[in-house]
Motif scaffolding. Structure first.
Motif, PDB file in Angstrom:
ATOM      1  N   ARG A  72      19.769  30.544  12.510  1.00 45.30           N
ATOM      2  CA  ARG A  72      19.850  30.989  13.898  1.00 45.30           C
ATOM      3  C   ARG A  72      18.897  32.150  14.133  1.00 45.30           C
ATOM      4  O   ARG A  72      18.921  32.764  15.180  1.00 45.30           O
ATOM      5  CB  ARG A  72      21.268  31.450  14.196  1.00 45.30           C
ATOM      6  CG  ARG A  72      22.261  30.321  13.981  1.00 45.30           C
ATOM      7  CD  ARG A  72      23.568  30.700  14.579  1.00 45.30           C
ATOM      8  NE  ARG A  72      24.641  30.194  13.750  1.00 45.30           N
ATOM      9  CZ  ARG A  72      25.764  29.706  14.228  1.00 45.30           C
ATOM     10  NH1 ARG A  72      25.965  29.660  15.517  1.00 45.30           N
ATOM     11  NH2 ARG A  72      26.682  29.258  13.423  1.00 45.30           N
ATOM     12  N   GLN A  73      18.073  32.464  13.124  1.00 43.18           N
ATOM     13  CA  GLN A  73      17.168  33.607  13.238  1.00 43.18           C
ATOM     14  C   GLN A  73      15.726  33.126  13.385  1.00 43.18           C
ATOM     15  O   GLN A  73      15.160  32.541  12.469  1.00 43.18           O
ATOM     16  CB  GLN A  73      17.295  34.478  11.994  1.00 43.18           C
ATOM     17  CG  GLN A  73      18.733  34.890  11.713  1.00 43.18           C
ATOM     18  CD  GLN A  73      18.871  35.615  10.392  1.00 43.18           C
ATOM     19  OE1 GLN A  73      18.035  36.442  10.056  1.00 43.18           O
ATOM     20  NE2 GLN A  73      19.915  35.302   9.647  1.00 43.18           N
ATOM     21  N   ARG A  74      15.158  33.418  14.545  1.00 43.34           N
ATOM     22  CA  ARG A  74      13.806  32.932  14.804  1.00 43.34           C
ATOM     23  C   ARG A  74      12.789  33.408  13.761  1.00 43.34           C
ATOM     24  O   ARG A  74      11.938  32.618  13.324  1.00 43.34           O
ATOM     25  CB  ARG A  74      13.355  33.315  16.223  1.00 43.34           C
ATOM     26  CG  ARG A  74      11.976  32.763  16.572  1.00 43.34           C
ATOM     27  CD  ARG A  74      11.648  32.805  18.047  1.00 43.34           C
ATOM     28  NE  ARG A  74      12.362  31.811  18.840  1.00 43.34           N
ATOM     29  CZ  ARG A  74      12.045  30.520  18.903  1.00 43.34           C
ATOM     30  NH1 ARG A  74      11.048  30.043  18.193  1.00 43.34           N
ATOM     31  NH2 ARG A  74      12.738  29.705  19.658  1.00 43.34           N
ATOM     32  N   LEU A  77      15.766  25.522  13.816  1.00 44.10           N
ATOM     33  CA  LEU A  77      16.244  26.736  14.474  1.00 44.10           C
ATOM     34  C   LEU A  77      17.295  26.344  15.501  1.00 44.10           C
ATOM     35  O   LEU A  77      17.051  25.500  16.364  1.00 44.10           O
ATOM     36  CB  LEU A  77      15.077  27.443  15.173  1.00 44.10           C
ATOM     37  CG  LEU A  77      15.476  28.688  15.980  1.00 44.10           C
ATOM     38  CD1 LEU A  77      15.975  29.789  15.066  1.00 44.10           C
ATOM     39  CD2 LEU A  77      14.301  29.176  16.828  1.00 44.10           C
ATOM     40  N   THR A 108      19.793  27.548  18.534  1.00 41.26           N
ATOM     41  CA  THR A 108      20.181  28.607  19.487  1.00 41.26           C
ATOM     42  C   THR A 108      21.317  28.076  20.339  1.00 41.26           C
ATOM     43  O   THR A 108      21.272  26.939  20.806  1.00 41.26           O
ATOM     44  CB  THR A 108      19.015  28.971  20.436  1.00 41.26           C
ATOM     45  OG1 THR A 108      17.939  28.063  20.215  1.00 41.26           O
ATOM     46  CG2 THR A 108      18.551  30.372  20.206  1.00 41.26           C
ATOM     47  N   GLN A 151      23.199  27.657  23.559  1.00 43.79           N
ATOM     48  CA  GLN A 151      22.834  27.755  24.966  1.00 43.79           C
ATOM     49  C   GLN A 151      24.043  28.010  25.838  1.00 43.79           C
ATOM     50  O   GLN A 151      23.947  28.639  26.865  1.00 43.79           O
ATOM     51  CB  GLN A 151      22.183  26.453  25.408  1.00 43.79           C
ATOM     52  CG  GLN A 151      20.896  26.196  24.666  1.00 43.79           C
ATOM     53  CD  GLN A 151      19.922  25.487  25.539  1.00 43.79           C
ATOM     54  OE1 GLN A 151      20.180  24.365  25.943  1.00 43.79           O
ATOM     55  NE2 GLN A 151      18.831  26.143  25.858  1.00 43.79           N
ATOM     56  N   VAL A 173      24.003  23.501  21.925  1.00 45.67           N
ATOM     57  CA  VAL A 173      22.968  24.138  21.102  1.00 45.67           C
ATOM     58  C   VAL A 173      21.610  23.497  21.340  1.00 45.67           C
ATOM     59  O   VAL A 173      21.503  22.304  21.650  1.00 45.67           O
ATOM     60  CB  VAL A 173      23.290  24.038  19.585  1.00 45.67           C
ATOM     61  CG1 VAL A 173      24.516  24.843  19.243  1.00 45.67           C
ATOM     62  CG2 VAL A 173      23.439  22.596  19.149  1.00 45.67           C
ATOM     63  N   ARG A 174      20.567  24.343  21.218  1.00 46.08           N
ATOM     64  CA  ARG A 174      19.216  23.794  21.202  1.00 46.08           C
ATOM     65  C   ARG A 174      18.729  23.844  19.770  1.00 46.08           C
ATOM     66  O   ARG A 174      18.940  24.821  19.057  1.00 46.08           O
ATOM     67  CB  ARG A 174      18.293  24.598  22.110  1.00 46.08           C
ATOM     68  CG  ARG A 174      17.008  23.805  22.403  1.00 46.08           C
ATOM     69  CD  ARG A 174      16.112  24.497  23.373  1.00 46.08           C
ATOM     70  NE  ARG A 174      15.598  25.696  22.748  1.00 46.08           N
ATOM     71  CZ  ARG A 174      15.220  26.757  23.438  1.00 46.08           C
ATOM     72  NH1 ARG A 174      15.317  26.783  24.746  1.00 46.08           N
ATOM     73  NH2 ARG A 174      14.753  27.820  22.805  1.00 46.08           N
ATOM     74  N   GLU A 234      15.395  23.378  17.337  1.00 41.29           N
ATOM     75  CA  GLU A 234      13.941  23.196  17.244  1.00 41.29           C
ATOM     76  C   GLU A 234      13.587  22.824  15.821  1.00 41.29           C
ATOM     77  O   GLU A 234      14.188  23.349  14.873  1.00 41.29           O
ATOM     78  CB  GLU A 234      13.213  24.501  17.592  1.00 41.29           C
ATOM     79  CG  GLU A 234      13.309  24.894  19.040  1.00 41.29           C
ATOM     80  CD  GLU A 234      12.762  26.288  19.261  1.00 41.29           C
ATOM     81  OE1 GLU A 234      11.613  26.552  18.861  1.00 41.29           O
ATOM     82  OE2 GLU A 234      13.511  27.120  19.810  1.00 41.29           O
ATOM     83  N   GLU A 265      12.131  19.360  20.043  1.00 37.72           N
ATOM     84  CA  GLU A 265      13.289  20.132  20.483  1.00 37.72           C
ATOM     85  C   GLU A 265      14.377  19.200  20.969  1.00 37.72           C
ATOM     86  O   GLU A 265      14.081  18.206  21.636  1.00 37.72           O
ATOM     87  CB  GLU A 265      12.900  21.049  21.646  1.00 37.72           C
ATOM     88  CG  GLU A 265      12.405  22.389  21.206  1.00 37.72           C
ATOM     89  CD  GLU A 265      12.263  23.320  22.402  1.00 37.72           C
ATOM     90  OE1 GLU A 265      11.226  23.983  22.476  1.00 37.72           O
ATOM     91  OE2 GLU A 265      13.176  23.354  23.256  1.00 37.72           O
ATOM     92  N   THR A 271      18.652  19.018  22.488  1.00 35.69           N
ATOM     93  CA  THR A 271      19.863  19.716  22.911  1.00 35.69           C
ATOM     94  C   THR A 271      21.065  18.842  22.563  1.00 35.69           C
ATOM     95  O   THR A 271      21.050  17.642  22.834  1.00 35.69           O
ATOM     96  CB  THR A 271      19.840  19.959  24.433  1.00 35.69           C
ATOM     97  OG1 THR A 271      18.642  20.669  24.731  1.00 35.69           O
ATOM     98  CG2 THR A 271      21.036  20.791  24.856  1.00 35.69           C
TER      99      THR A 271
END
Ligand SMILES: *Cc1c(COP(=O)(O)O)cnc(C)c1O
Length: 833
Positions: free
Chosen positions: A248-250, A261, A263, A265, A274-275, A277, A285, A287
């Protein structure tokens, strides 16, 4: 196929004695209470701190087991025809045998380990991949040194994927499990404080767990768990293992330390959007909506999601499968309970990390009311008792806990750590239950958090039982016991069909069918197609016969692979019409030999043979069956023998025109006991499974499966001369009486014929007669003689101490009717071990 004679070579043991008969090994047996098919079982006499399998040899021998692996000396003369192999270490031998079994199959196998979430990730992954794969997985949480070999032993050539979990508590253990599982794929769920005791540090624990994955091609994990990430890099990168990490850390993602990755939403009350990537194989990408809100479930689901993406399942399909994800029973569940209370049920494990997660979940609840924590000893934290419980105590106020009920010797011993809180302590669950007073809980939120060995599910059940009043408790161990009683009576090779019609005789079809599938029944039977569809939807894959297939259900039967029983020419024609359109499942031909209910009579046979011959290309016959009209009673013996003789004439004629052999079956539960010579190649077990031995000859050998109980809603003192209930039927007496109103009536399936003294219930071990009529939702009993009876007490309607056969006789019916009458509004609780 494994032969006993191969074992010495395979296990490197000493042959102490050869079995008298040529013997094969199908099942591995560790528990004398679990004997099912003794003839092909191999018992390993394991020895642990509190357990010695060698003690059970006589019992096993008695039950028919003839193949043993032991480590101690054995008095061979006591087991004249049994085979014994002696090894230095039976546990190691068990693992070795499982490892050899595993090597026979070259399929992808997931190994899953981590501190929390193993079982859920395993179950979910299996749910998510089940459309594509035939999966062999560990049952429940069979993840120990003993559980893993048993799980892996279930692998067969038909499986396309294995999913096994591995749990350890000491250094050195993982290597042994890895040798058994031989995973090709891995999932490392996370690292908490569970099982700290055996390890010097968290890093050591991470490294030890990582040993499961030394041989895998690909490992899935979350890079945000630093120690896991570090261990994966250190141990596996070198071995060129492909690491699929999500984060979860870019920054981690940008630095290519992680592949996905994630995130969040949107975090709603019941779902998380969640998104995701990804960089490889190409930037992309997605969702997804995860149908969960709590953090542990989200993490578990993300592990599974990583696997699905890696398998390149299309995103819309992933979402469809995620939507269908069912909660696993052992996850934290919210349940309604008595007096407007709610329970967060986490009765599965209890370590410090798990407790913290559960308390987080409690703190997140929006429901108002007092917060009570019912907590068992906290296990395997690696801390001293004093320090551990000081830490636990510190967590409580910060999570809004106002009252603590501590259960277990350790937590009781350290109760001073909880000064300042409202507390109560009990040495064990029994003591708590004995002191349980429902009125002490009102509109509150309870977190019930206990290690499995404390059996906290009984506490949850107590809270719920009070709510629902009436509960049918189904003892799954008793069911298996009864199954084995009948199994032992079958000649070798005879198959077992189990009748799960009528909601499995009232016991709850899906759960019973699931257990039967696990215990390898060969066939199931239901009355109607819809019952079969429901079972399929619950994941039952056993062959299923439908006894009353309506022609308009043929479409469904095809879709769900349900096999119709064909009992008339009309039905046969309908079936053939359907079969013209598309292939239909095989059929079962019902022959009427005297029941005069359904089926082809002997005089119909020439015509039936003609139709079968002409349509041989469009149909497949799985079996021919007949049903005995009076198998349970000796007075009908002649008739039964005539029926069996007719069947013996008719069935072979069908086989002759079909040109292949079919299953033939005639015996129900009573028949299995009374006509052992007529088993043909299958029998149909019904009522006996549910604990009623229909002939009455061997009732003691069976265990009651169902117990129906309710509670006393209120107790009234009835002055002399007054009557009770509707129509003033409760007779007036010359003395004062105590009358208890029970929360069960005829709408729950409690027969009205029990009213006015015909029936009795059991309260505090004593019988109480019914007074007055049975009403729709309640009934009344006289408890004058049971002085300590009080509102809230249990009343047993039938079950242990109050046999179905006796009750049925009292009102002139049969146990079948009492069982199947229990209405579906009565909550079923399934208990095991
Ligand atoms: C219900 C049923 C059985 C099972 O009978 P039990 O007496 O419960 O063992 C067997 N065969 C048929 C055709 C049935 O309908």
């Amino acid at each position: 196929m494994l032969l006993f004679s191969d074992l010495t070579a395979l296990l490197g043991g000493t042959l102490l004695q050869r079995p008298a008969a040529h013997a094969t090994v199908q099942r591995l047996l560790l528990d004398s209470r679990r004997v099912e098919t003794p003839a092909d079982s191999l018992f390993f006499a394991l020895r642990g701190p509190q357990h010695d399998g060698h003690r059970y040899l006589p019992e096993l021998y008695q039950a028919g087991v003839r193949q043993f692996v032991v480590q101690d000396a054995v008095e061979l003369a006591a087991y004249p025809d049994a085979g014994f192999v002696q090894v230095p270490d039976t546990l190691a031998a068990l693992q070795q045998l499982a490892a050899q079994h595993r090597r026979r199959f070259s399929l992808p196998v997931f190994g899953i380990t981590g501190s929390n979430g193993k079982t859920i990730v395993k179950e979910w992954l299996a749910q998510l991949l089940s459309p594509d794969e035939l999966i062999c997985k560990s049952p429940r949480s069979y993840n120990s040194q003993v559980g893993v070999p048993l799980s892996v032993w279930e692998l067969t050539a038909s499986h396309s994927l294995g999913i096994f979990e591995a749990g350890i508590s000491e250094p050195g253990e993982m290597e042994r499990l890895a040798r058994v599982i031989q995973p090709t794929l891995g999932i490392f769920t996370n690292l908490g404080t569970a099982h700290d005791a055996g390890f010097a540090s968290h890093a050591e624990k991470a490294a030890e767990k990582m040993r499961l994955f030394m041989g895998v091609d690909t490992l899935f994990y979350c890079a945000d768990h630093e120690l896991v990430h570090a261990a994966a890099r250190r141990q596996l990168d070198a071995a060129r293992t492909r690491l699929v990490a999500w984060t979860r850390q870019r920054p981690l993602f940008d630095a290519r330390e992680a592949d996905l990755l994630v995130t969040v939403q949107e975090a709603a009350a019941d779902r998380t959007v969640v998104r995701v990537e990804q960089k490889r194989p190409r930037p992309q990408e997605y969702t997804f909506t995860l149908p969960f809100a709590d953090e542990p479930s989200v993490e578990n689901a993300l592990h599974c999601l990583a696997v699905l993406l890696w398998r390149q399942v299309p995103a819309p399909e992933i979402q469809r499968r995620l939507d269908r994800l069912q909660p696993v029973a052992m996850r934290l569940e919210m349940k309604q309970a008595l007096n407007d209370c709610y329970i967060l049920d986490d009765t599965y494990n209890n370590d410090l990390a798990g407790l913290r997660l559960a308390l987080d979940a409690l703190a997140r609840q929006t429901r108002r009311g007092r917060r009570t924590l019912i907590l068992s000893d906290v296990l395997e934290s690696g801390l001293s008792g004093a320090e551990l419980y000081t830490r636990v105590a510190a967590l409580l106020p910060t999570h809004g806990v106002e009252r603590l009920i501590g259960i277990g010797p350790d937590i009781s011993q350290h109760q001073t750590a909880f000064q300042g809180l409202n507390t109560a302590f009990y040495p064990d669950t029994e003591a708590f239950l004995a002191d349980f007073r429902p009125e002490q809980y009102r509109q509150e939120l309870l977190l019930v958090k206990g290690a499995r060995r404390y059996g906290f599910e009984r506490i949850v059940a107590a809270f719920q039982r009070q709510l629902h009043g009436t509960v049918l408790e189904v003892d799954l161990d008793a069911l298996v016991h009864n199954l084995n009683f009948y199994r032992r009576r079958l000649q070798p090779g005879v198959k077992l069909m189990v009748m799960v019609k009528a909601f499995a005789y009232g016991s709850g079809s899906a759960e019973v069918a699931n257990l039967l599938q696990f215990h390898r029944a060969d066939y199931l039977a239901v009355a109607y197609a819809d019952e079969g569809v429901a079972l399929r939807q619950h994941g039952i894959s056993l062959p299923l016969m439908v006894m009353n297939p309506a022609p308009d259900s043929f479409q469904k039967m095809r879709q769900y692979h349900l096999e119709p029983e064909i009992y008339s020419f009309e039905l046969l024609q309908e079936y053939l019409r359907a079969a013209q359109e598309a292939a239909m499942p095989a059929i079962h031909l019902k022959l009427d030999t005297g029941m005069r209910r359904l089926g082809f009579a002997e005089e119909d046979l020439p015509e039936l043979c003609r139709v079968l011959r002409e349509n041989a290309a469009h149909l497949r016959v799985a079996s021919a069956l007949t049903h005995l009209a009076g198998a349970d009673e000796a007075q009908h013996n002649d008739f039964s023998h005539r029926q069996l003789a007719a069947f013996g004439r008719m069935a072979p004629q069908l086989e002759a025109v079909l040109g292949y052999s079919i299953l033939k079956h005639a015996l129900n539960s009573a028949g299995i006991v009374r006509f052992p010579e007529a088993q043909y190649n299958m029998v149909r077990l019904g009522i006996g499974l549910y604990g009623v031995e229909a002939t009455g000859q061997e009732q003691d050998a069976l265990r009651p499966v169902s117990t129906l109980h309710t509670t006393i809603s209120q107790i009234k003192i009835l002055p002399a001369g007054e009557t009770v209930g509707y129509s003033r039927r409760g007779e007036a007496t010359s003395h004062e009486r105590r009358i208890a109103t029970l929360a069960i009536g005829y709408a729950d399936g409690y027969d009205r014929r029990f009213g006015n003294g015909a029936g009795e219930v059991l309260i505090r071990g004593q019988r109480a007669p019914l007074v007055g009529n049975v009403c729709m939702d309640m009934c009344m009993v006289d408890v004058t003689q049971i002085q300590d009876a009080q509102a809230g007490d249990f009343a047993t309607i039938f079950g242990q101490g109050l046999p179905l056969t006796e009750l049925a006789a009292r009102i002139g019916t049969i146990p079948y009717e009492l069982l199947t009458n229990v209405s579906e509004r009565v909550k079923r609780i399934f208990v095991a071990e």
